[in-house]
Design a protein around this motif. Structure first.
Motif, PDB file in Angstrom:
ATOM      1  N   SER A 111     100.904 -53.045 -27.713  1.00  0.00           N
ATOM      2  CA  SER A 111     102.010 -52.336 -28.345  1.00  0.00           C
ATOM      3  C   SER A 111     102.945 -53.341 -29.015  1.00  0.00           C
ATOM      4  O   SER A 111     102.470 -54.206 -29.765  1.00  0.00           O
ATOM      5  CB  SER A 111     102.728 -51.486 -27.285  1.00  0.00           C
ATOM      6  OG  SER A 111     103.732 -50.688 -27.855  1.00  0.00           O
ATOM      7  N   ARG A 131     104.796 -45.378 -31.497  1.00  0.00           N
ATOM      8  CA  ARG A 131     104.257 -46.260 -30.452  1.00  0.00           C
ATOM      9  C   ARG A 131     104.807 -45.862 -29.081  1.00  0.00           C
ATOM     10  O   ARG A 131     104.070 -45.836 -28.089  1.00  0.00           O
ATOM     11  CB  ARG A 131     104.617 -47.717 -30.750  1.00  0.00           C
ATOM     12  CG  ARG A 131     103.763 -48.415 -31.798  1.00  0.00           C
ATOM     13  CD  ARG A 131     104.014 -49.901 -31.691  1.00  0.00           C
ATOM     14  NE  ARG A 131     103.419 -50.714 -32.701  1.00  0.00           N
ATOM     15  CZ  ARG A 131     102.179 -51.205 -32.651  1.00  0.00           C
ATOM     16  NH1 ARG A 131     101.394 -50.891 -31.633  1.00  0.00           N
ATOM     17  NH2 ARG A 131     101.740 -51.999 -33.615  1.00  0.00           N
ATOM     18  N   GLU A 135     102.686 -44.779 -25.848  1.00  0.00           N
ATOM     19  CA  GLU A 135     102.807 -45.436 -24.533  1.00  0.00           C
ATOM     20  C   GLU A 135     103.015 -44.402 -23.433  1.00  0.00           C
ATOM     21  O   GLU A 135     102.364 -44.446 -22.394  1.00  0.00           O
ATOM     22  CB  GLU A 135     103.978 -46.417 -24.537  1.00  0.00           C
ATOM     23  CG  GLU A 135     103.733 -47.731 -25.231  1.00  0.00           C
ATOM     24  CD  GLU A 135     104.839 -48.727 -24.912  1.00  0.00           C
ATOM     25  OE1 GLU A 135     105.697 -48.428 -24.050  1.00  0.00           O
ATOM     26  OE2 GLU A 135     104.857 -49.810 -25.537  1.00  0.00           O
ATOM     27  N   GLU A 136     103.951 -43.501 -23.653  1.00  0.00           N
ATOM     28  CA  GLU A 136     104.274 -42.530 -22.609  1.00  0.00           C
ATOM     29  C   GLU A 136     103.113 -41.582 -22.355  1.00  0.00           C
ATOM     30  O   GLU A 136     102.845 -41.209 -21.205  1.00  0.00           O
ATOM     31  CB  GLU A 136     105.532 -41.745 -22.986  1.00  0.00           C
ATOM     32  CG  GLU A 136     106.124 -40.943 -21.829  1.00  0.00           C
ATOM     33  CD  GLU A 136     106.488 -41.796 -20.628  1.00  0.00           C
ATOM     34  OE1 GLU A 136     106.559 -41.240 -19.511  1.00  0.00           O
ATOM     35  OE2 GLU A 136     106.686 -43.024 -20.785  1.00  0.00           O
ATOM     36  N   ARG A 139     100.755 -43.410 -20.139  1.00  0.00           N
ATOM     37  CA  ARG A 139     101.247 -43.503 -18.751  1.00  0.00           C
ATOM     38  C   ARG A 139     100.988 -42.217 -17.971  1.00  0.00           C
ATOM     39  O   ARG A 139     100.734 -42.263 -16.769  1.00  0.00           O
ATOM     40  CB  ARG A 139     102.748 -43.804 -18.738  1.00  0.00           C
ATOM     41  CG  ARG A 139     103.112 -45.188 -19.198  1.00  0.00           C
ATOM     42  CD  ARG A 139     104.584 -45.503 -18.957  1.00  0.00           C
ATOM     43  NE  ARG A 139     104.910 -46.754 -19.598  1.00  0.00           N
ATOM     44  CZ  ARG A 139     105.471 -46.851 -20.803  1.00  0.00           C
ATOM     45  NH1 ARG A 139     105.803 -45.751 -21.476  1.00  0.00           N
ATOM     46  NH2 ARG A 139     105.715 -48.026 -21.339  1.00  0.00           N
ATOM     47  N   ILE A 147      99.866 -51.883 -20.471  1.00  0.00           N
ATOM     48  CA  ILE A 147     100.488 -51.926 -21.794  1.00  0.00           C
ATOM     49  C   ILE A 147     101.089 -53.312 -22.007  1.00  0.00           C
ATOM     50  O   ILE A 147     101.942 -53.753 -21.228  1.00  0.00           O
ATOM     51  CB  ILE A 147     101.563 -50.837 -21.946  1.00  0.00           C
ATOM     52  CG1 ILE A 147     100.924 -49.450 -21.796  1.00  0.00           C
ATOM     53  CG2 ILE A 147     102.261 -50.962 -23.300  1.00  0.00           C
ATOM     54  CD1 ILE A 147     101.922 -48.307 -21.737  1.00  0.00           C
ATOM     55  N   ARG A 149     103.186 -55.734 -24.510  1.00  0.00           N
ATOM     56  CA  ARG A 149     104.136 -55.684 -25.622  1.00  0.00           C
ATOM     57  C   ARG A 149     104.435 -57.089 -26.134  1.00  0.00           C
ATOM     58  O   ARG A 149     105.329 -57.779 -25.619  1.00  0.00           O
ATOM     59  CB  ARG A 149     105.442 -55.041 -25.179  1.00  0.00           C
ATOM     60  CG  ARG A 149     105.376 -53.556 -24.863  1.00  0.00           C
ATOM     61  CD  ARG A 149     106.692 -53.122 -24.267  1.00  0.00           C
ATOM     62  NE  ARG A 149     106.826 -51.667 -24.138  1.00  0.00           N
ATOM     63  CZ  ARG A 149     107.809 -51.080 -23.487  1.00  0.00           C
ATOM     64  NH1 ARG A 149     108.756 -51.821 -22.905  1.00  0.00           N
ATOM     65  NH2 ARG A 149     107.862 -49.764 -23.405  1.00  0.00           N
ATOM     66  N   THR A 195     103.625 -52.154 -17.547  1.00  0.00           N
ATOM     67  CA  THR A 195     104.008 -52.445 -18.924  1.00  0.00           C
ATOM     68  C   THR A 195     104.821 -53.729 -18.912  1.00  0.00           C
ATOM     69  O   THR A 195     105.723 -53.887 -18.093  1.00  0.00           O
ATOM     70  CB  THR A 195     104.870 -51.306 -19.507  1.00  0.00           C
ATOM     71  OG1 THR A 195     104.115 -50.088 -19.490  1.00  0.00           O
ATOM     72  CG2 THR A 195     105.303 -51.612 -20.932  1.00  0.00           C
ATOM     73  N   ASP A 218     105.044 -49.195 -13.416  1.00  0.00           N
ATOM     74  CA  ASP A 218     105.808 -48.205 -14.177  1.00  0.00           C
ATOM     75  C   ASP A 218     106.137 -46.991 -13.303  1.00  0.00           C
ATOM     76  O   ASP A 218     105.351 -46.590 -12.459  1.00  0.00           O
ATOM     77  CB  ASP A 218     105.003 -47.715 -15.371  1.00  0.00           C
ATOM     78  CG  ASP A 218     104.758 -48.817 -16.404  1.00  0.00           C
ATOM     79  OD1 ASP A 218     105.509 -49.795 -16.408  1.00  0.00           O
ATOM     80  OD2 ASP A 218     103.811 -48.658 -17.182  1.00  0.00           O
TER      81      ASP A 218
END
Length: 221
Positions: A111, A131, A135-136, A139, A147, A149, A195, A218
Motif C-alpha cells: 500500500s 487504497r 486495506e479495510e 482486514r 499490509i 506501507r 499493518t 490490527d
C-alpha cells in the motif's frame, strides 16, 4: 525453519509482477525456490522459470484465480483517476481478500503511507481513499494478510529498514526493501494480521521474524 526457507516448493501469484517493485518480489521468490506466476493486465518481461497470467483487478477476482497458490502479493500502480483507483485499489483488493479467505492463501498488500492523512495530499486524495478502503476490506475479509506501507519509493539498495505503525511518519523507502519485506511476510505467522510502515535506515536488513513479532496486530471491525 524461517518463513523465507518455507517458501521453497510453494507457488505464489504476484499481481503487478512486471512493475518496478513487483519484479523484485518475483526475483526474490525465484531465488528461494518458489514457483511464481507474474500477473497483471499486460504481464511482460517474465523471467525464466516463472509463469504469467492476465489479471485485471478492475474486472474483479475469483477464488478460481487463486487455486493452487499458497499466497499472493498485490503490488500494483493505482490508476490516476478516482474511478479507476476505486475499481482496482478498493473493489479489486477486496475481491482478492475474499478469494484468499476462501482458498487459505496469504495476501501481502503493498500500500502506501498517508492512508489516514489523505487531506494532506489533496491531489492524491482519491487514490489514497481507494487504497484505504481496500486495506479495510482486506482486514475484514477473513483472509490471512499483511499490509506493507512504504514511504516515497526509490530505486536504491536495501541498506536497512525501520518499521513503524500508526501512519504518522514520512520518508523514503527502497523498492528492494519493500520486496524483501513482502517476501518475508508471506506465510509468516508473526506478520499475519498486521499493518506497518517501512522506511529506509542503516544497519542491513533485519531478522524479519523478530521484527514482525514486535508489531501490534490490527484491530478489525
Amino acid at each position: 525453519m524461517s518463513s523465507a526457507d518455507s517458501l521453497a516448493g510453494a507457488t505464489y501469484l504476484v499481481i503487478g509482477g512486471s512493475g518496478r517493485t513487483g519484479r523484485l518480489v518475483v526475483a526474490s521468490l525465484l531465488e528461494r525456490g518458489a514457483g511464481v506466476t507474474v500477473a497483471g493486465r499486460r504481464p511482460h518481461n517474465v523471467p525464466s522459470g516463472a509463469d504469467s497470467a492476465v489479471v485485471d483487478l478492475s474486472d474483479g477476482f475469483t477464488p478460481a484465480q487463486l487455486a493452487g497458490y499458497a499466497g499472493v502479493v498485490v503490488s500494483v500502480e493505482p490508476p490516476t483517476d478516482d474511478r479507476g483507483s476505486e475499481a482496482v485499489m478498493h473493489r479489486g483488493v477486496a475481491a482478492v481478500g475474499d478469494a484468499a479467505a476462501a482458498t487459505g492463501a496469504h495476501v501481502v498488500l503493498v500500500s502506501q503511507i498517508y492512508i489516514t492523512r489523505a487531506d494532506e495530499y489533496p491531489a492524491m486524495a482519491g487514490i489514497i481513499t481507494a487504497r484505504a478502503r481496500g486495506e479495510e476490506a482486506l482486514r475484514t475479509s477473513g483472509a490471512r494478510y499483511t499490509i506493507v506501507r512504504p514511504g516515497w519509493l526509490t530505486s536504491g539498495p536495501a541498506a536497512g529498514v525501520r518499521l513503524e505503525q500508526g501512519d504518522t511518519g514520512d520518508g523514503q523507502t527502497s523498492r528492494a526493501s519493500v520486496a524483501a519485506a513482502a517476501v518475508a511476510a508471506l506465510g509468516s505467522a508473526e506478520a499475519t494480521g498486521k499493518t506497518f510502515e517501512i522506511y529506509d535506515a542503516h544497519g542491513g536488513l533485519p531478522d524479519w521474524g523478530k521484527e514482525f513479532a514486535t508489531l501490534v496486530a490490527d484491530a478489525k471491525a
